[in-house]
Write an enzyme that holds these catalytic residues in place. Structure first.
Site, mmCIF file in Angstrom:
data_model
loop_
_atom_site.group_PDB
_atom_site.id
_atom_site.type_symbol
_atom_site.label_atom_id
_atom_site.label_comp_id
_atom_site.label_asym_id
_atom_site.label_seq_id
_atom_site.Cartn_x
_atom_site.Cartn_y
_atom_site.Cartn_z
ATOM 1 C CG ASP A 152 -10.531 49.036 -1.777
ATOM 2 O OD1 ASP A 152 -11.529 48.610 -1.184
ATOM 3 O OD2 ASP A 152 -10.079 48.521 -2.818
ATOM 4 C CD GLU A 279 -5.646 41.779 -1.256
ATOM 5 O OE1 GLU A 279 -6.202 42.873 -1.156
ATOM 6 O OE2 GLU A 279 -6.178 40.791 -1.819
ATOM 7 N NE ARG A 294 -6.450 40.110 -5.665
ATOM 8 C CZ ARG A 294 -7.373 41.019 -5.317
ATOM 9 N NH1 ARG A 294 -7.667 41.200 -4.031
ATOM 10 N NH2 ARG A 294 -7.993 41.738 -6.233
ATOM 11 N NE ARG A 372 -13.683 39.587 -4.498
ATOM 12 C CZ ARG A 372 -12.990 40.677 -4.207
ATOM 13 N NH1 ARG A 372 -13.428 41.497 -3.249
ATOM 14 N NH2 ARG A 372 -11.876 40.968 -4.853
ATOM 15 C CE1 TYR A 406 -10.359 40.918 -1.075
ATOM 16 C CE2 TYR A 406 -8.903 41.788 0.633
ATOM 17 C CZ TYR A 406 -9.392 41.833 -0.658
ATOM 18 O OH TYR A 406 -8.922 42.779 -1.527
#
Length: 470
Positions: A152, A279, A294, A372, A406
């Protein structure tokens, strides 16, 4: 007529014609000078700014164009339009279904083009256009430096923007600021962008306004200072932004900063009953800003921050509904929790959003409870306040057999109409960690907006075949 007489006659004729041409030219010049100096002109205007026609078409930042023609030469004089701060005066439009708004097919196109590696995408609008945003990894999907882009935070990431529904390339992307966490929003006059960079224990944020750095904020907990990863929202020039610094799996220090023209007006620590905030996905209506966030520490239900940008105050709670919207999550219980996290996320989570508008409430979530994948929108009336509220309607956006990621909210606050049209995007992650035959991690984007009609449904996968990259 003898030859000498012919020569004299021709010369005299040429002289007369030449004299007439000179007189016409002098008259034309005099008329143009007179027109430019006529008493009715407004001579108090500030010095105008000249641009070419292509800038007027592309940027659309100017008005009151005056064109005067002199000897076949166009001189274009323009004045910069004066804009006011945007105010959140409208409510949400009734939501009966969702229609496609944008899709960039970035990974599909990147199989054979110079498409940048990105993640953490979002959409944000200004008075002229809406654009895609994301954090670039400083390399293309096919580039050798794409190895390791699952990480990240690095010195090579930057917030970029590019035209709606185009893939992000080296050629069409605009760098907004440098960093590995971001938010950005337009206040009606110009854009504020925030980027966070630095090592985990000493990160800092730089606030850019009108494409210039204005303010800096240093870490306060020395544990990955981070922000929203989607657009912020402004009301009358005040733009609240949610930051968190501290543990992702334990107590952290969240602050709400109130900016105006990139400068800090005020900040306050998290108030209310939310226990962990990361977030946040925000939208504004009727002079209020609502952020769905979140809870990475404990909650499978999502915390909500409601912000008053006029008083510069806020409160927080959890979405009361037993329809859980984080990932991973347990199966939906019978009764939800309004002021406490609902357990079961195993110190993990994913960015998400909701539109909380009484009976007009819609929640977004992955279809899978463990990974996800898939994405659905569920109409859950009064989800914010009713701990037994259940879905009354739904729409599948991404099938459970396709990867998602996301998601977040955005709205075009400058669109015509008596209400704000709710919109959202879904990140479609490809590559590692789930598809480990390739070395990279990137995404494409699909975005949807609300309709008052009951429209037909379709699913919107990323669509790239990983085997084509091998």
């Amino acid at each position: 007529m003898n030859p000498n007489q012919k020569i004299l006659c021709t010369s005299a004729t040429a002289l007369v014609i030449g004299t007439i041409a000179v007189l016409i030219g002098i008259t034309n010049l005099g008329l143009n000078i007179g027109l430019h100096l006529k008493p009715s002109c407004n001579c108090s205007h500030s010095q105008p700014e000249a641009t070419n026609a292509s800038q007027t078409i592309i940027n659309n930042y100017y008005n009151d164009t005056n064109i005067t023609q002199i000897s076949n030469t166009n001189i274009q004089v323009e004045e910069r339009a004066i804009r006011d701060f945007n105010n959140l005066t409208k409510g949400l439009c009734t939501i009966n279904s969702w229609h496609i708004y944008g899709k960039d097919n970035a990974v599909r196109i990147g199989e054979d083009s110079d498409v940048l590696v990105t993640r953490e995408p979002y959409v944000s609008c200004d008075p002229d256009e809406c654009r895609f945003y994301a954090l670039s990894q400083g390399t293309t999907i096919r580039g050798k430096h794409s190895n390791g882009t699952i990480h990240d935070r690095s010195q090579y990431r930057a917030l970029i923007s590019w035209p709606l529904s185009s893939p992000p390339t080296v050629y069409n992307s605009r760098v907004e600021c440098i960093g590995w966490s971001s938010t950005s929003c337009h206040d009606g006059k110009t854009r504020m962008s925030i980027c966070i960079s630095g090592p985990n224990n000493n990160a800092s944020a730089v606030i850019w306004y009108n494409r210039r750095p204005v303010t800096e904020i240093n870490t306060w907990a020395r544990n990955i200072l981070r922000t929203q990863e989607s657009e912020c929202v402004c009301h009358n020039g005040v733009c609240p932004v949610v930051f968190t610094d501290g543990s992702a799996t334990g107590p952290a220090e969240t602050r709400i900063y109130y900016f105006k023209e990139g400068k800090i007006l005020k900040w306050e620590p998290l108030a209310g009953t939310a226990k962990h905030i990361e977030e946040c996905s925000c939208y504004g209506e009727r002079a209020e800003i609502t952020c769905t966030c979140r809870d990475n520490w404990q909650g499978s239900n999502r915390p909500v921050i409601r912000i008053d940008p006029v008083a510069m105050t806020h409160t927080s709670q959890y979405i009361c509904s037993p329809v859980l919207t984080d990932n991973p999550r347990p199966n939906d219980p019978t009764v939800g929790k309004c002021n406490d996290p609902y357990p079961g996320n195993n110190n993990n989570g994913v960015k998400g959003f909701s539109y909380l508008d009484g009976v007009n409430t819609w929640l977004g979530r992955t279809i899978s409870i463990a990974s996800r994948s898939g994405y659905e929108m569920l109409k859950v009336p009064n989800a914010l306040t009713d701990d037994k509220s259940k879905p009354t309607q739904g729409q599948t956006i991404v099938l459970n057999t396709d990867w998602s990621g996301y998601s977040g909210s955005f709205m075009d606050y400058w669109a015509e109409g008596e209400c704000y049209r709710a919109c959202f995007y879904v990140e479609l992650i490809r590559g590692r960690p789930k598809e480990d035959k390739v070395w990279w991690t990137s995404n494409s984007i699909v975005s949807m907006c609300s309709s008052t009609e009951f429209l037909g449904q379709w699913d919107w996968p990323d669509g790239a075949k990983i085997e084509y990259f091998l």
